[in-house]
Design a protein around this motif. Structure first.
Motif, PDB file in Angstrom:
ATOM      1  N   LEU A  10     -10.958   8.942  10.276  1.00 28.96           N
ATOM      2  CA  LEU A  10     -10.231   8.970   9.005  1.00 28.96           C
ATOM      3  C   LEU A  10     -10.138   7.529   8.528  1.00 28.96           C
ATOM      4  N   VAL A  11     -10.834   7.196   7.477  1.00 26.32           N
ATOM      5  CA  VAL A  11     -10.890   5.788   7.092  1.00 26.32           C
ATOM      6  C   VAL A  11     -11.197   5.660   5.606  1.00 26.32           C
ATOM      7  N   ASN A  12     -10.922   4.489   5.061  1.00 27.82           N
ATOM      8  CA  ASN A  12     -11.282   4.186   3.681  1.00 27.82           C
ATOM      9  C   ASN A  12     -11.757   2.737   3.633  1.00 27.82           C
ATOM     10  N   PRO A  13     -12.366   2.308   2.532  1.00 31.30           N
ATOM     11  CA  PRO A  13     -12.915   0.944   2.478  1.00 31.30           C
ATOM     12  C   PRO A  13     -11.890  -0.148   2.769  1.00 31.30           C
ATOM     13  N   GLN A  14     -10.660   0.045   2.309  1.00 33.85           N
ATOM     14  CA  GLN A  14      -9.626  -0.966   2.524  1.00 33.85           C
ATOM     15  C   GLN A  14      -9.337  -1.155   4.012  1.00 33.85           C
ATOM     16  N   VAL A  15      -9.231  -0.045   4.728  1.00 34.45           N
ATOM     17  CA  VAL A  15      -8.963  -0.119   6.169  1.00 34.45           C
ATOM     18  C   VAL A  15     -10.160  -0.713   6.908  1.00 34.45           C
ATOM     19  N   LEU A  16     -11.366  -0.356   6.492  1.00 36.50           N
ATOM     20  CA  LEU A  16     -12.557  -0.928   7.130  1.00 36.50           C
ATOM     21  C   LEU A  16     -12.603  -2.446   6.958  1.00 36.50           C
ATOM     22  N   ARG A  17     -12.195  -2.921   5.786  1.00 39.35           N
ATOM     23  CA  ARG A  17     -12.166  -4.372   5.561  1.00 39.35           C
ATOM     24  C   ARG A  17     -11.141  -5.042   6.474  1.00 39.35           C
ATOM     25  N   ILE A  18      -9.994  -4.388   6.661  1.00 41.68           N
ATOM     26  CA  ILE A  18      -8.974  -4.929   7.559  1.00 41.68           C
ATOM     27  C   ILE A  18      -9.499  -4.980   8.986  1.00 41.68           C
ATOM     28  N   VAL A  19     -10.159  -3.917   9.426  1.00 41.20           N
ATOM     29  CA  VAL A  19     -10.730  -3.879  10.774  1.00 41.20           C
ATOM     30  C   VAL A  19     -11.744  -5.012  10.960  1.00 41.20           C
ATOM     31  N   ALA A  20     -12.593  -5.210   9.963  1.00 38.17           N
ATOM     32  CA  ALA A  20     -13.587  -6.287  10.043  1.00 38.17           C
ATOM     33  C   ALA A  20     -12.900  -7.650  10.146  1.00 38.17           C
ATOM     34  N   ASP A  21     -11.845  -7.858   9.359  1.00 37.90           N
ATOM     35  CA  ASP A  21     -11.109  -9.129   9.400  1.00 37.90           C
ATOM     36  C   ASP A  21     -10.482  -9.352  10.777  1.00 37.90           C
ATOM     37  N   ILE A  22      -9.904  -8.306  11.338  1.00 37.07           N
ATOM     38  CA  ILE A  22      -9.247  -8.418  12.644  1.00 37.07           C
ATOM     39  C   ILE A  22     -10.262  -8.787  13.730  1.00 37.07           C
ATOM     40  N   ILE A  23     -11.427  -8.165  13.674  1.00 36.13           N
ATOM     41  CA  ILE A  23     -12.463  -8.473  14.665  1.00 36.13           C
ATOM     42  C   ILE A  23     -12.972  -9.898  14.479  1.00 36.13           C
ATOM     43  N   GLU A  24     -13.159 -10.300  13.226  1.00 27.00           N
ATOM     44  CA  GLU A  24     -13.597 -11.673  12.944  1.00 27.00           C
ATOM     45  C   GLU A  24     -12.616 -12.709  13.474  1.00 27.00           C
ATOM     46  N   GLU A  25     -11.337 -12.352  13.455  1.00 24.80           N
ATOM     47  CA  GLU A  25     -10.311 -13.299  13.887  1.00 24.80           C
ATOM     48  C   GLU A  25     -10.118 -13.348  15.399  1.00 24.80           C
ATOM     49  N   GLY A  26     -10.797 -12.460  16.117  1.00 29.98           N
ATOM     50  CA  GLY A  26     -10.740 -12.566  17.573  1.00 29.98           C
ATOM     51  C   GLY A  26     -10.344 -11.332  18.338  1.00 29.98           C
ATOM     52  N   ALA A  27     -10.154 -10.184  17.674  1.00 26.50           N
ATOM     53  CA  ALA A  27      -9.832  -8.956  18.400  1.00 26.50           C
ATOM     54  C   ALA A  27     -11.034  -8.499  19.225  1.00 26.50           C
ATOM     55  N   ASP A  28     -10.754  -7.949  20.387  1.00 24.82           N
ATOM     56  CA  ASP A  28     -11.808  -7.456  21.283  1.00 24.82           C
ATOM     57  C   ASP A  28     -11.984  -5.957  21.026  1.00 24.82           C
ATOM     58  N   TYR A  29     -12.959  -5.628  20.190  1.00 28.55           N
ATOM     59  CA  TYR A  29     -13.179  -4.230  19.807  1.00 28.55           C
ATOM     60  C   TYR A  29     -13.546  -3.364  21.011  1.00 28.55           C
ATOM     61  N   ALA A  30     -14.405  -3.877  21.865  1.00 32.74           N
ATOM     62  CA  ALA A  30     -14.836  -3.117  23.040  1.00 32.74           C
ATOM     63  C   ALA A  30     -13.651  -2.804  23.948  1.00 32.74           C
ATOM     64  N   LYS A  31     -12.779  -3.771  24.144  1.00 30.44           N
ATOM     65  CA  LYS A  31     -11.612  -3.558  25.004  1.00 30.44           C
ATOM     66  C   LYS A  31     -10.635  -2.581  24.374  1.00 30.44           C
ATOM     67  N   ALA A  32     -10.439  -2.695  23.062  1.00 28.98           N
ATOM     68  CA  ALA A  32      -9.531  -1.773  22.370  1.00 28.98           C
ATOM     69  C   ALA A  32      -9.978  -0.327  22.545  1.00 28.98           C
ATOM     70  N   LEU A  33     -11.284  -0.108  22.504  1.00 26.07           N
ATOM     71  CA  LEU A  33     -11.823   1.244  22.704  1.00 26.07           C
ATOM     72  C   LEU A  33     -11.765   1.673  24.160  1.00 26.07           C
ATOM     73  N   LYS A  34     -12.135   0.768  25.050  1.00 25.21           N
ATOM     74  CA  LYS A  34     -12.188   1.092  26.479  1.00 25.21           C
ATOM     75  C   LYS A  34     -10.823   1.514  27.016  1.00 25.21           C
TER      76      LYS A  34
END
Length: 336
Positions: free
Chosen positions: A169-193
């Protein structure tokens, strides 16, 4: 929302709903991180503690923020209470509710408030389009130029992933936020794992018992399920959706006469019917059981009092009436 202007040298309580899920826990922790150097006193309360999965994130990400499972003394004096990811006062402990009712209140949420805000409300930040409270808090922190460490960023990301069903469940605004968070240093793989969950024997037993008690109803091509279990309700709901139901209600009554109902639906059910479990179904059920209800479009809950068997029928009747525009006896549509 200027954090320094509002909270500098103030005593602040931050809290959320009972048994905090990842979105509630992450958004509360992120805001607490931001305010700990601004407020004169900060108390973070997770009523009844964190959910099992949230506790796992808290420990694995080494979130260094102390929290309480309840307000330890009612004599505590706060300048502000901040309530996150909670659209019903019934989702709080009695002690927390007593403090909040007599303190200037700020609400941050992505849920719809069906009832009027409490009279002591000073500010509300409601952004339903952001789909999670974690995304709202991230925007607040960024607008205040707060540097967010990678472990908090990863926790925020996990909160977004959790409430958007891993971006189903997503929209462009949320996708942009997710991209920003990952760019700033969030560990996407760990968040999923970390979202992968190992069941213990108690959870397995609860799932099996719920399956044995399951009743299924058919309305057109929609399959609606209802069951009863007094523990691991969210896990049971996930299982029944995976088994093929489009909507599931799980009724629990750990202690009479109190009763709790959680509901889950598939994204497809919401997209095609536009029936929001939180806004359209659980609020109605909450009123009928003399309590409150609410939640998201595909996930909701209600608390009140009643007989579990009667409440199971109430859930089916309420949804079917919304689907068809008329009442239908559950006996007619039950699959046997």
């Amino acid at each position: 929302m200027n954090l320094k202007e509002l909270f500098e040298k103030k005593k602040v309580l931050i809290t959320c709903h009972k048994n905090a899920d990842i979105d509630a826990a992450a958004s509360s922790a992120a805001l607490a991180y931001a305010l700990k150097s601004i407020a004169s006193k900060l108390v973070l309360v997770f009523p009844e503690g964190l959910s099992k999965l949230s506790k796992k994130y808290y420990e694995e990400l080494k979130i260094d923020l102390e929290y309480q499972k309840d307000i330890e003394t009612l004599d505590t004096d706060f300048d502000y209470s901040i309530l996150l990811d909670t659209n019903s006062m019934l989702q709080l402990s009695e002690n927390v509710r007593n403090i909040i009712e007599k303190t200037p209140l700020i609400i941050i949420d992505h849920h719809i408030w069906k009832k009027k805000f409490p009279e002591n409300i000073k500010l509300s930040v409601i952004k339903r389009n952001l789909l999670s409270t974690s995304a709202i808090v991230y925007n607040i922190l960024k607008s205040n130029n707060i540097k967010i460490p990678s472990n908090i960023l990863t926790f925020i990301l996990a909160g977004i992933l959790y409430d958007t069903k891993r971006l189903a469940l997503v929209n462009p605004q949320v996708l942009r936020i997710v991209a920003d968070i990952i760019e700033e240093g969030a560990d996407y793989a760990k968040a999923l794992k970390l979202m992968k969950h190992e069941m213990d024997v108690s959870e397995r037993i609860a799932r099996l018992k719920a399956s044995m008690r399951l009743k299924v109803y058919r309305v057109g091509d929609w399959l609606i399920a209802v069951t009863r279990v007094d523990a691991f309700e969210a896990s049971v709901a996930r299982l029944i959706l995976e088994m093929g139901a489009h909507v599931v209600f799980v009724v629990s009554q750990p202690k009479k006469p109190n009763i709790r109902v959680i509901a889950r639906s598939t994204p497809d059910f919401y997209f095609k019917t536009k029936i929001s479990l939180g806004a359209d179904i659980m609020t109605e059920i909450g009123k009928t059981i003399k309590g409150e209800g609410g939640g998201h479009d595909t996930a909701g809950g209600a608390q009140g009092a009643g007989d579990p068997e009667e409440v199971k029928i109430l859930c089916i009747k309420t949804l079917v009436k919304k689907l068809l525009g008329r009442e239908v006896s559950p006996n007619i549509i039950e699959l046997k």
